[in-house]
Enzyme design. Structure first.
Site, PDB file in Angstrom:
ATOM      1  N   SER A  66       0.688  -1.147  -0.160  1.00  0.00           N
ATOM      2  CA  SER A  66       0.181   0.148  -0.269  1.00  0.00           C
ATOM      3  C   SER A  66       0.673   1.268  -0.192  1.00  0.00           C
ATOM      4  O   SER A  66       0.396   2.212   0.043  1.00  0.00           O
ATOM      5  CB  SER A  66      -0.922   0.101   1.206  1.00  0.00           C
ATOM      6  OG  SER A  66      -2.136  -0.685   0.839  1.00  0.00           O
ATOM      7  N   LYS A  69       0.414   3.435  -2.897  1.00  0.00           N
ATOM      8  CA  LYS A  69      -0.631   4.604  -3.110  1.00  0.00           C
ATOM      9  C   LYS A  69      -0.063   5.685  -3.053  1.00  0.00           C
ATOM     10  O   LYS A  69      -0.801   6.575  -3.530  1.00  0.00           O
ATOM     11  CB  LYS A  69      -1.613   3.988  -1.977  1.00  0.00           C
ATOM     12  CG  LYS A  69      -2.473   2.722  -2.047  1.00  0.00           C
ATOM     13  CD  LYS A  69      -3.232   1.975  -1.190  1.00  0.00           C
ATOM     14  CE  LYS A  69      -3.716   0.739  -1.743  1.00  0.00           C
ATOM     15  NZ  LYS A  69      -4.146  -0.063  -0.478  1.00  0.00           N
ATOM     16  N   TYR A 193      -3.546  -2.057 -10.404  1.00  0.00           N
ATOM     17  CA  TYR A 193      -3.541  -2.011  -8.793  1.00  0.00           C
ATOM     18  C   TYR A 193      -2.909  -3.033  -8.316  1.00  0.00           C
ATOM     19  O   TYR A 193      -1.901  -2.656  -7.740  1.00  0.00           O
ATOM     20  CB  TYR A 193      -4.900  -1.890  -8.493  1.00  0.00           C
ATOM     21  CG  TYR A 193      -4.953  -1.901  -6.885  1.00  0.00           C
ATOM     22  CD1 TYR A 193      -4.678  -0.935  -6.015  1.00  0.00           C
ATOM     23  CD2 TYR A 193      -5.389  -3.353  -6.132  1.00  0.00           C
ATOM     24  CE1 TYR A 193      -4.552  -1.188  -4.543  1.00  0.00           C
ATOM     25  CE2 TYR A 193      -5.003  -3.374  -4.834  1.00  0.00           C
ATOM     26  CZ  TYR A 193      -4.739  -2.400  -4.032  1.00  0.00           C
ATOM     27  OH  TYR A 193      -4.870  -2.344  -2.827  1.00  0.00           O
ATOM     28  N   TYR A 245      -4.541   3.568   7.933  1.00  0.00           N
ATOM     29  CA  TYR A 245      -5.900   3.097   7.901  1.00  0.00           C
ATOM     30  C   TYR A 245      -6.477   3.540   9.246  1.00  0.00           C
ATOM     31  O   TYR A 245      -6.477   4.591   9.738  1.00  0.00           O
ATOM     32  CB  TYR A 245      -6.042   1.583   7.623  1.00  0.00           C
ATOM     33  CG  TYR A 245      -4.838   1.311   6.789  1.00  0.00           C
ATOM     34  CD1 TYR A 245      -5.007   1.659   5.620  1.00  0.00           C
ATOM     35  CD2 TYR A 245      -4.116   0.176   6.965  1.00  0.00           C
ATOM     36  CE1 TYR A 245      -4.299   1.396   4.388  1.00  0.00           C
ATOM     37  CE2 TYR A 245      -3.177   0.000   6.136  1.00  0.00           C
ATOM     38  CZ  TYR A 245      -3.264   0.436   4.856  1.00  0.00           C
ATOM     39  OH  TYR A 245      -2.098   0.072   3.945  1.00  0.00           O
ATOM     40  N   VAL A 263       1.099  -3.854   3.737  1.00  0.00           N
ATOM     41  CA  VAL A 263       1.365  -5.156   4.371  1.00  0.00           C
ATOM     42  C   VAL A 263       2.548  -5.990   4.102  1.00  0.00           C
ATOM     43  O   VAL A 263       2.581  -6.891   4.639  1.00  0.00           O
ATOM     44  CB  VAL A 263      -0.080  -5.986   3.944  1.00  0.00           C
ATOM     45  CG1 VAL A 263      -1.604  -5.489   4.717  1.00  0.00           C
ATOM     46  CG2 VAL A 263      -0.220  -6.127   2.506  1.00  0.00           C
TER      47      VAL A 263
HETATM   48  N1  GLN Z   1      -2.223  -5.451  -2.193  1.00  0.00           N
HETATM   49  C1  GLN Z   1      -2.698  -5.397  -0.854  1.00  0.00           C
HETATM   50  C2  GLN Z   1      -4.373  -5.686  -1.023  1.00  0.00           C
HETATM   51  O1  GLN Z   1      -4.831  -4.985  -1.788  1.00  0.00           O
HETATM   52  C3  GLN Z   1      -2.518  -3.829  -0.255  1.00  0.00           C
HETATM   53  C4  GLN Z   1      -3.089  -3.601   0.951  1.00  0.00           C
HETATM   54  C5  GLN Z   1      -2.084  -3.224   2.010  1.00  0.00           C
HETATM   55  O2  GLN Z   1      -0.883  -2.795   1.937  1.00  0.00           O
HETATM   56  N2  GLN Z   1      -2.761  -2.502   3.135  1.00  0.00           N
HETATM   57  O3  GLN Z   1      -4.903  -5.971  -0.418  1.00  0.00           O
END
Ligand code: GLN
Length: 309
Positions: A66, A69, A193, A245, A263
């Site tokens: 993430s 992003k 994505y 988050y 993650v």
């Molecule tokens: N690729 C992961 C997902 O789509 C990214 C989520 C994350 O890093 N929090 O669930």
């Protein structure tokens, strides 16, 4: 910035993290990430000017997930400008990163670009005027530019693993599409994505990549990254309020710096006007943020008296 003091602090922190027994849990819902050795820890500080300062396994590549992003949002803002905010909000969600509940109440407009739903809309923006291959090529070129590498790469095994276990992200994308907030085919949007999340960078590379947010374009000199300082401030504000988050408030309280987690166990933190920091340790807490990377950032920010407050 006192380079010797930073080196001493991060070396101490890396030694402390190597001894830590309670390391959280590696992400299991993406099988490839479940294979990663949780014992690893790395940290890198990239000052606005000068060499990056490293400790632990700071040159070991990991999946940025993430954290991507932030880079996708930067690119999308440079293309679509403020019109983007018609399609994605700027409020913390208070829900897990892959939650679907708000999408129905709020008619397919995700709360912010740093949860999965928001990033899926941003991927759609990045497909405007180009196909998926060109869009990922642009993203990788941007990352090569900000890291200063000749090229950066997607980890194909993580990419395949994400695609194979993507039911939840597919549900998010289909729901957004049903509400009319995607302009390209769901499959293309999701492929972009998944690819952007599967980028592999080391802490050293990630910290360098984050420098544009610490500096804005003026201080970055003549490099090809053109980002108004005001935009860097706004991205930093979103990292602070939404980057971790439903733990963003707690991270603001503990670390006091704009942070974005993934993650894969990485966290990018920005000390505006000073440096970008990348910390990585694969084990996650119950909110999906790296347990020890956040502890390391909290320790470093306190010991260097770094805070935006
Ligand atoms: N690729 C992961 C997902 O789509 C990214 C989520 C994350 O890093 N929090 O669930």
């Amino acid at each position: 910035m006192d380079r010797a003091a930073v080196q001493a602090q991060i070396s101490r922190i890396a030694a402390r993290m190597a001894r830590e027994k309670d390391r959280g849990q590696v992400a299991r819902y993406i099988p490839e990430l479940a294979q990663v050795d949780p014992q690893q820890f790395g940290i890198a500080v990239a000052p606005i000017k000068g060499e990056v300062i490293l400790a632990g396994q700071a040159e070991q590549p990991f999946s940025v997930q993430s954290i991507s992003k932030v880079f996708a949002l930067t690119l999308a803002l440079s293309r679509a400008g403020a019109g983007l905010w018609q399609r994605v909000g700027r409020e913390p969600s208070g829900d897990p990163f892959n939650s679907i509940v708000q999408l129905e109440y709020e008619k397919g407009v995700p709360r912010n670009p740093f949860i999965n739903a928001g990033a899926i809309v941003i991927s759609d923006v990045l497909l405007e005027g180009r196909d998926q291959q060109a869009a990922i090529a642009d993203y990788l070129a941007f990352l090569a530019n900000v890291t200063g590498e000749s090229q950066v790469a997607i980890d194909p095994a993580v990419w395949a693993s994400e695609r194979a276990t993507s039911a939840r992200n597919r549900a998010l994308a289909q729901f957004i599409a049903a509400e009319g907030n995607l302009r390209h085919p769901v499959e293309e949007v999701l492929e972009l994505y998944f690819q952007q999340c599967s980028l592999a960078l080391s802490c050293a590379q990630l910290a360098k990549a984050g420098r544009y947010l610490a500096a804005g374009c003026r201080e970055m000199g003549a490099g090809p990254v053109s980002l108004p300082v005001s935009r860097a401030r706004r991205i930093n504000a979103l990292m602070m309020t939404c980057g971790c988050y439903d733990a963003s408030g707690d991270v603001a309280y503990r670390v006091g710096l704009p942070c974005k987690s993934g993650v894969g166990g990485g966290v990018l933190a920005i000390v505006p006007g000073v440096a970008a920091i990348a910390a990585w340790c694969p084990g996650l807490d119950e909110k999906g943020n790296s347990k020890l990377a956040l502890e390391a950032l909290e320790d470093l920010a306190q010991s260097m008296s770094w805070s935006v407050f």
